[in-house]
Design a protein around this motif. Sequence first.
Motif, PDB file in Angstrom:
ATOM      1  N   LYS A  58     -79.926  87.891 -22.225  1.00 39.03           N
ATOM      2  CA  LYS A  58     -80.094  88.818 -23.344  1.00 39.03           C
ATOM      3  C   LYS A  58     -81.417  88.624 -24.082  1.00 39.03           C
ATOM      4  O   LYS A  58     -81.872  89.532 -24.776  1.00 39.03           O
ATOM      5  N   THR A  59     -82.017  87.420 -23.951  1.00 38.17           N
ATOM      6  CA  THR A  59     -83.166  87.112 -24.804  1.00 38.17           C
ATOM      7  C   THR A  59     -84.441  86.699 -24.098  1.00 38.17           C
ATOM      8  O   THR A  59     -85.507  86.749 -24.703  1.00 38.17           O
ATOM      9  N   THR A  60     -84.360  86.248 -22.859  1.00 37.40           N
ATOM     10  CA  THR A  60     -85.544  85.741 -22.180  1.00 37.40           C
ATOM     11  C   THR A  60     -85.678  86.366 -20.796  1.00 37.40           C
ATOM     12  O   THR A  60     -84.736  86.939 -20.268  1.00 37.40           O
ATOM     13  N   SER A  61     -86.842  86.195 -20.217  1.00 35.48           N
ATOM     14  CA  SER A  61     -87.067  86.695 -18.866  1.00 35.48           C
ATOM     15  C   SER A  61     -87.346  85.542 -17.929  1.00 35.48           C
ATOM     16  O   SER A  61     -88.115  84.636 -18.272  1.00 35.48           O
ATOM     17  N   PRO A  62     -86.778  85.600 -16.742  1.00 40.94           N
ATOM     18  CA  PRO A  62     -87.182  84.611 -15.742  1.00 40.94           C
ATOM     19  C   PRO A  62     -88.567  84.977 -15.214  1.00 40.94           C
ATOM     20  O   PRO A  62     -89.023  86.112 -15.349  1.00 40.94           O
ATOM     21  N   ILE A  63     -89.195  84.012 -14.596  1.00 35.78           N
ATOM     22  CA  ILE A  63     -90.422  84.286 -13.847  1.00 35.78           C
ATOM     23  C   ILE A  63     -89.988  84.784 -12.472  1.00 35.78           C
ATOM     24  O   ILE A  63     -89.105  84.211 -11.844  1.00 35.78           O
ATOM     25  N   PHE A  64     -90.599  85.863 -12.029  1.00 36.82           N
ATOM     26  CA  PHE A  64     -90.314  86.425 -10.708  1.00 36.82           C
ATOM     27  C   PHE A  64     -91.416  86.006  -9.744  1.00 36.82           C
ATOM     28  O   PHE A  64     -92.568  86.420  -9.900  1.00 36.82           O
ATOM     29  N   GLN A  65     -91.068  85.189  -8.761  1.00 38.10           N
ATOM     30  CA  GLN A  65     -91.990  84.853  -7.678  1.00 38.10           C
ATOM     31  C   GLN A  65     -92.010  86.032  -6.709  1.00 38.10           C
ATOM     32  O   GLN A  65     -91.132  86.894  -6.744  1.00 38.10           O
ATOM     33  N   GLN A  66     -93.001  86.068  -5.836  1.00 35.95           N
ATOM     34  CA  GLN A  66     -93.091  87.169  -4.877  1.00 35.95           C
ATOM     35  C   GLN A  66     -91.817  87.287  -4.041  1.00 35.95           C
ATOM     36  O   GLN A  66     -91.328  88.393  -3.802  1.00 35.95           O
ATOM     37  N   SER A  67     -91.262  86.163  -3.609  1.00 35.33           N
ATOM     38  CA  SER A  67     -90.024  86.201  -2.815  1.00 35.33           C
ATOM     39  C   SER A  67     -88.860  86.778  -3.618  1.00 35.33           C
ATOM     40  O   SER A  67     -88.009  87.482  -3.070  1.00 35.33           O
ATOM     41  N   ASP A  68     -88.825  86.499  -4.927  1.00 37.56           N
ATOM     42  CA  ASP A  68     -87.782  87.063  -5.797  1.00 37.56           C
ATOM     43  C   ASP A  68     -87.943  88.583  -5.892  1.00 37.56           C
ATOM     44  O   ASP A  68     -86.958  89.324  -5.819  1.00 37.56           O
ATOM     45  N   LYS A  77     -82.586  98.589  -3.206  1.00 36.65           N
ATOM     46  CA  LYS A  77     -83.067  99.659  -2.318  1.00 36.65           C
ATOM     47  C   LYS A  77     -84.296 100.355  -2.906  1.00 36.65           C
ATOM     48  O   LYS A  77     -84.403 101.583  -2.923  1.00 36.65           O
ATOM     49  N   MET A  78     -85.218  99.524  -3.397  1.00 35.50           N
ATOM     50  CA  MET A  78     -86.467 100.019  -3.964  1.00 35.50           C
ATOM     51  C   MET A  78     -87.628  99.416  -3.184  1.00 35.50           C
ATOM     52  O   MET A  78     -87.523  98.316  -2.654  1.00 35.50           O
ATOM     53  N   LYS A  79     -88.726 100.112  -3.164  1.00 35.45           N
ATOM     54  CA  LYS A  79     -89.950  99.552  -2.607  1.00 35.45           C
ATOM     55  C   LYS A  79     -90.534  98.586  -3.648  1.00 35.45           C
ATOM     56  O   LYS A  79     -90.373  98.785  -4.855  1.00 35.45           O
ATOM     57  N   VAL A  80     -91.203  97.551  -3.164  1.00 35.07           N
ATOM     58  CA  VAL A  80     -91.741  96.524  -4.061  1.00 35.07           C
ATOM     59  C   VAL A  80     -92.625  97.116  -5.163  1.00 35.07           C
ATOM     60  O   VAL A  80     -92.430  96.798  -6.346  1.00 35.07           O
ATOM     61  N   PRO A  81     -93.590  97.970  -4.863  1.00 33.09           N
ATOM     62  CA  PRO A  81     -94.425  98.519  -5.951  1.00 33.09           C
ATOM     63  C   PRO A  81     -93.604  99.289  -7.001  1.00 33.09           C
ATOM     64  O   PRO A  81     -93.889  99.208  -8.196  1.00 33.09           O
ATOM     65  N   GLU A  82     -92.603 100.021  -6.549  1.00 29.66           N
ATOM     66  CA  GLU A  82     -91.740 100.766  -7.477  1.00 29.66           C
ATOM     67  C   GLU A  82     -90.946  99.801  -8.360  1.00 29.66           C
ATOM     68  O   GLU A  82     -90.810 100.016  -9.567  1.00 29.66           O
ATOM     69  N   PHE A  83     -90.434  98.723  -7.765  1.00 28.11           N
ATOM     70  CA  PHE A  83     -89.685  97.716  -8.523  1.00 28.11           C
ATOM     71  C   PHE A  83     -90.579  97.091  -9.596  1.00 28.11           C
ATOM     72  O   PHE A  83     -90.183  96.988 -10.762  1.00 28.11           O
ATOM     73  N   ILE A  84     -91.783  96.699  -9.196  1.00 29.41           N
ATOM     74  CA  ILE A  84     -92.711  96.087 -10.152  1.00 29.41           C
ATOM     75  C   ILE A  84     -93.041  97.063 -11.273  1.00 29.41           C
ATOM     76  O   ILE A  84     -92.984  96.710 -12.455  1.00 29.41           O
ATOM     77  N   THR A  86     -91.344  99.564 -12.373  1.00 28.06           N
ATOM     78  CA  THR A  86     -90.173  99.886 -13.189  1.00 28.06           C
ATOM     79  C   THR A  86     -89.736  98.738 -14.090  1.00 28.06           C
ATOM     80  O   THR A  86     -89.378  98.957 -15.245  1.00 28.06           O
ATOM     81  N   TYR A  87     -89.778  97.509 -13.583  1.00 32.11           N
ATOM     82  CA  TYR A  87     -89.132  96.404 -14.279  1.00 32.11           C
ATOM     83  C   TYR A  87     -90.031  95.266 -14.756  1.00 32.11           C
ATOM     84  O   TYR A  87     -89.619  94.490 -15.622  1.00 32.11           O
ATOM     85  N   LEU A  88     -91.242  95.136 -14.204  1.00 34.67           N
ATOM     86  CA  LEU A  88     -92.017  93.916 -14.457  1.00 34.67           C
ATOM     87  C   LEU A  88     -93.400  94.178 -15.037  1.00 34.67           C
ATOM     88  O   LEU A  88     -93.935  95.271 -14.922  1.00 34.67           O
ATOM     89  N   HIS A  89     -93.930  93.141 -15.640  1.00 37.52           N
ATOM     90  CA  HIS A  89     -95.333  93.107 -16.035  1.00 37.52           C
ATOM     91  C   HIS A  89     -95.834  91.671 -15.870  1.00 37.52           C
ATOM     92  O   HIS A  89     -95.035  90.743 -15.727  1.00 37.52           O
ATOM     93  N   ILE A  90     -97.149  91.505 -15.899  1.00 35.93           N
ATOM     94  CA  ILE A  90     -97.738  90.172 -15.797  1.00 35.93           C
ATOM     95  C   ILE A  90     -97.984  89.658 -17.209  1.00 35.93           C
ATOM     96  O   ILE A  90     -98.609  90.336 -18.029  1.00 35.93           O
ATOM     97  N   ASP A  91     -97.463  88.455 -17.493  1.00 34.15           N
ATOM     98  CA  ASP A  91     -97.599  87.891 -18.839  1.00 34.15           C
ATOM     99  C   ASP A  91     -98.902  87.104 -18.985  1.00 34.15           C
ATOM    100  O   ASP A  91     -99.739  87.081 -18.071  1.00 34.15           O
ATOM    101  N   GLU A  92     -99.063  86.444 -20.127  1.00 34.54           N
ATOM    102  CA  GLU A  92    -100.301  85.713 -20.430  1.00 34.54           C
ATOM    103  C   GLU A  92    -100.544  84.531 -19.486  1.00 34.54           C
ATOM    104  O   GLU A  92    -101.671  84.055 -19.353  1.00 34.54           O
TER     105      GLU A  92
END
Length: 164
Positions: A58-68, A77-84, A86-92
Amino acid sequence: MSIELYDDWKENSIDYVGQNKAFYQQLRKKKKLDDDFHDLDAKVFEKMDCLDCANCCKTTSPIFQQSDIERVSKALKMKVPEFIETYLHIDEDQDYVLNASPCPFLGYDNKCIVYKNRPTACREYPHTNRKRMHQILKKTFTNAEVCPAVYHILEEMKSKEVRR
Protein backbone atom coordinates in the motif's frame (compact mmCIF):
# COMPACT_ATOMS: atom_id res chain seq x y z
CA MET A 1 -2.51 -10.84 12.86
CA SER A 2 -3.22 -9.84 16.38
CA ILE A 3 -4.84 -6.39 16.31
CA GLU A 4 -2.76 -5.39 19.35
CA LEU A 5 0.47 -6.11 17.46
CA TYR A 6 -0.71 -4.00 14.56
CA ASP A 7 -1.89 -1.11 16.74
CA ASP A 8 1.35 -1.15 18.73
CA TRP A 9 3.37 -0.93 15.53
CA LYS A 10 1.26 1.84 14.04
CA GLU A 11 1.58 4.00 17.14
CA ASN A 12 5.29 3.44 17.77
CA SER A 13 7.00 2.93 14.41
CA ILE A 14 7.06 6.55 13.26
CA ASP A 15 10.70 7.64 12.81
CA TYR A 16 11.90 4.28 14.05
CA VAL A 17 15.34 4.93 12.58
CA GLY A 18 15.74 8.24 14.39
CA GLN A 19 14.56 6.83 17.70
CA ASN A 20 16.90 3.86 17.62
CA LYS A 21 20.30 5.11 16.45
CA ALA A 22 22.13 3.70 19.49
CA PHE A 23 20.41 0.33 19.13
CA TYR A 24 21.31 0.27 15.43
CA GLN A 25 24.98 0.83 16.30
CA GLN A 26 24.78 -1.95 18.88
CA LEU A 27 23.36 -4.42 16.34
CA ARG A 28 26.01 -3.55 13.76
CA LYS A 29 28.60 -5.06 16.14
CA LYS A 30 26.60 -8.21 16.91
CA LYS A 31 28.28 -11.46 15.82
CA LYS A 32 25.30 -13.82 15.39
CA LEU A 33 22.91 -11.27 13.96
CA ASP A 34 21.59 -13.60 11.25
CA ASP A 35 20.68 -16.29 13.79
CA ASP A 36 18.81 -13.80 15.96
CA PHE A 37 16.89 -12.39 12.99
CA HIS A 38 15.99 -15.84 11.66
CA ASP A 39 14.72 -17.06 15.04
CA LEU A 40 12.61 -13.96 15.57
CA ASP A 41 11.38 -13.95 11.98
CA ALA A 42 9.89 -17.41 12.52
CA LYS A 43 8.41 -16.42 15.89
CA VAL A 44 6.81 -13.18 14.69
CA PHE A 45 5.37 -14.68 11.51
CA GLU A 46 3.62 -17.35 13.60
CA LYS A 47 1.50 -14.49 14.98
CA MET A 48 1.23 -12.26 11.90
CA ASP A 49 -0.24 -12.76 8.48
CA CYS A 50 0.88 -10.37 5.77
CA LEU A 51 -2.59 -10.47 4.20
CA ASP A 52 -3.99 -8.76 7.29
CA CYS A 53 -1.76 -5.75 6.67
CA ALA A 54 -0.26 -5.42 3.17
CA ASN A 55 1.16 -2.05 4.19
CA CYS A 56 4.25 -2.70 2.09
CA CYS A 57 2.04 -3.03 -1.00
CA LYS A 58 0.00 0.00 0.00
CA THR A 59 2.89 2.38 0.67
CA THR A 60 6.12 1.40 -1.07
CA SER A 61 7.34 0.11 -4.39
CA PRO A 62 9.65 -2.80 -4.98
CA ILE A 63 12.56 -2.41 -7.34
CA PHE A 64 11.81 -4.18 -10.62
CA GLN A 65 14.81 -5.94 -12.17
CA GLN A 66 14.68 -6.68 -15.89
CA SER A 67 13.78 -10.33 -15.18
CA ASP A 68 10.91 -9.15 -12.94
CA ILE A 69 9.62 -6.84 -15.66
CA GLU A 70 9.68 -9.64 -18.21
CA ARG A 71 8.00 -12.13 -15.86
CA VAL A 72 5.21 -9.82 -14.68
CA SER A 73 4.50 -8.40 -18.13
CA LYS A 74 4.23 -11.94 -19.52
CA ALA A 75 1.84 -12.90 -16.71
CA LEU A 76 -0.30 -9.88 -17.58
CA LYS A 77 -0.07 -10.70 -21.31
CA MET A 78 1.57 -7.36 -22.02
CA LYS A 79 4.60 -6.47 -24.07
CA VAL A 80 7.53 -5.24 -21.97
CA PRO A 81 7.50 -1.64 -23.30
CA GLU A 82 3.74 -1.40 -22.68
CA PHE A 83 4.18 -2.75 -19.13
CA ILE A 84 6.94 -0.24 -18.38
CA GLU A 85 4.96 2.66 -19.84
CA THR A 86 1.83 1.69 -17.92
CA TYR A 87 3.24 0.84 -14.50
CA LEU A 88 6.86 1.91 -14.01
CA HIS A 89 9.27 4.80 -13.97
CA ILE A 90 12.98 5.15 -13.23
CA ASP A 91 13.68 6.65 -9.80
CA GLU A 92 16.61 8.77 -8.58
CA ASP A 93 18.71 5.61 -8.06
CA GLN A 94 18.10 4.60 -11.69
CA ASP A 95 15.87 1.69 -10.65
CA TYR A 96 12.50 0.79 -12.11
CA VAL A 97 9.76 1.32 -9.52
CA LEU A 98 5.97 1.59 -9.59
CA ASN A 99 4.39 4.84 -10.70
CA ALA A 100 2.06 4.99 -7.73
CA SER A 101 0.97 3.45 -4.45
CA PRO A 102 -0.84 1.32 -3.60
CA CYS A 103 0.57 -1.32 -5.89
CA PRO A 104 -1.72 -1.75 -8.90
CA PHE A 105 -1.46 -5.53 -8.45
CA LEU A 106 -2.87 -5.47 -4.91
CA GLY A 107 -6.36 -6.95 -4.83
CA TYR A 108 -9.25 -5.81 -2.64
CA ASP A 109 -8.49 -8.76 -0.32
CA ASN A 110 -4.81 -7.78 0.05
CA LYS A 111 -3.78 -10.63 -2.26
CA CYS A 112 -1.38 -10.01 -5.10
CA ILE A 113 -2.90 -10.66 -8.50
CA VAL A 114 0.56 -11.52 -9.91
CA TYR A 115 1.70 -13.41 -6.79
CA LYS A 116 3.32 -16.36 -8.60
CA ASN A 117 5.18 -13.92 -10.85
CA ARG A 118 5.79 -11.08 -8.39
CA PRO A 119 9.11 -9.19 -8.35
CA THR A 120 12.03 -10.69 -6.45
CA ALA A 121 11.97 -7.78 -4.01
CA CYS A 122 8.39 -8.72 -3.08
CA ARG A 123 9.30 -12.40 -2.74
CA GLU A 124 12.06 -11.57 -0.29
CA TYR A 125 10.32 -8.80 1.70
CA PRO A 126 10.74 -7.97 4.56
CA HIS A 127 14.21 -9.50 4.20
CA THR A 128 14.44 -10.61 7.85
CA ASN A 129 15.29 -14.22 7.04
CA ARG A 130 18.19 -13.62 4.69
CA LYS A 131 21.90 -14.13 5.25
CA ARG A 132 24.28 -11.28 6.00
CA MET A 133 21.76 -9.05 7.77
CA HIS A 134 24.59 -6.65 8.59
CA GLN A 135 24.54 -5.60 4.94
CA ILE A 136 20.92 -4.44 5.05
CA LEU A 137 20.60 -3.39 8.68
CA LYS A 138 19.94 0.26 7.87
CA LYS A 139 17.19 -0.72 5.40
CA THR A 140 15.75 -3.08 8.03
CA PHE A 141 15.33 -0.20 10.46
CA THR A 142 13.60 1.81 7.73
CA ASN A 143 11.36 -1.19 6.98
CA ALA A 144 10.20 -1.14 10.62
CA GLU A 145 8.27 2.00 9.70
CA VAL A 146 6.45 0.07 6.95
CA CYS A 147 6.14 -3.48 8.27
CA PRO A 148 4.78 -4.44 11.69
CA ALA A 149 6.68 -7.75 11.56
CA VAL A 150 10.03 -5.98 11.18
CA TYR A 151 9.11 -3.56 13.95
CA HIS A 152 8.28 -6.42 16.33
CA ILE A 153 11.43 -8.36 15.41
CA LEU A 154 13.57 -5.34 16.22
CA GLU A 155 11.65 -4.57 19.39
CA GLU A 156 12.13 -8.17 20.56
CA MET A 157 15.85 -7.88 19.80
CA LYS A 158 15.98 -4.64 21.73
CA SER A 159 14.31 -6.19 24.78
CA LYS A 160 16.72 -9.17 24.63
CA GLU A 161 19.70 -6.81 24.57
CA VAL A 162 18.35 -4.89 27.56
CA ARG A 163 17.92 -8.16 29.53
CA ARG A 164 21.55 -9.21 28.88
